[in-house]
Design a protein around this motif. Structure first.
Motif: not given
Length: 113
Positions: A66-85
């Motif tokens: 579990k973590a957080k990720m930031w992508v320019d133009g999208v913003g911040d979101f949570t990473l957990d199992p099953g997340t595809f980026v």
């Protein structure tokens, strides 16, 4: 150049500049592949600072953690199992606030190495 690889038979390797370990599955150098694929382990409490891949798409699939990720133009979101980026080329991004060790598949196209 192996056609079949078993994850448990591959060794973890330190990344040269990030606080991660990687298990390379496929690369241009070792396999003459048009893509780079590896398993990534990011320990809890560490982060991957903001960076850009100028020519590569970075495709991430979270297997565990579990973590957080930031992508320019999208913003911040949570990473957990099953997340595809999917991070397009030349897009700033970072991974942070790792509360549980992250294990993810990472695919780069065109290949990193």
């Amino acid at each position: 150049m192996d056609i079949v690889k078993k994850e448990k038979e591959l060794a973890w390797e330190p990344h040269p500049s990030l606080p991660i370990q990687i298990k390379p599955f496929l690369s241009k150098k070792a396999d003459r592949a048009d893509v780079t694929i590896f398993l990534v382990k990011l320990p809890a409490g560490k982060e991957i600072p903001e960076h850009v891949h100028a020519t590569q798409e970075d495709i991430i699939f979270i297997v565990a953690g579990k973590a957080k990720m930031w992508v320019d133009g999208v913003g911040d979101f949570t990473l957990d199992p099953g997340t595809f980026v999917r991070v397009p080329p030349n897009t700033r991004h970072r991974m942070y606030d790792v509360t549980e060790e992250i294990l993810n598949y990472d695919v780069f196209t065109p290949p990193l190495f």
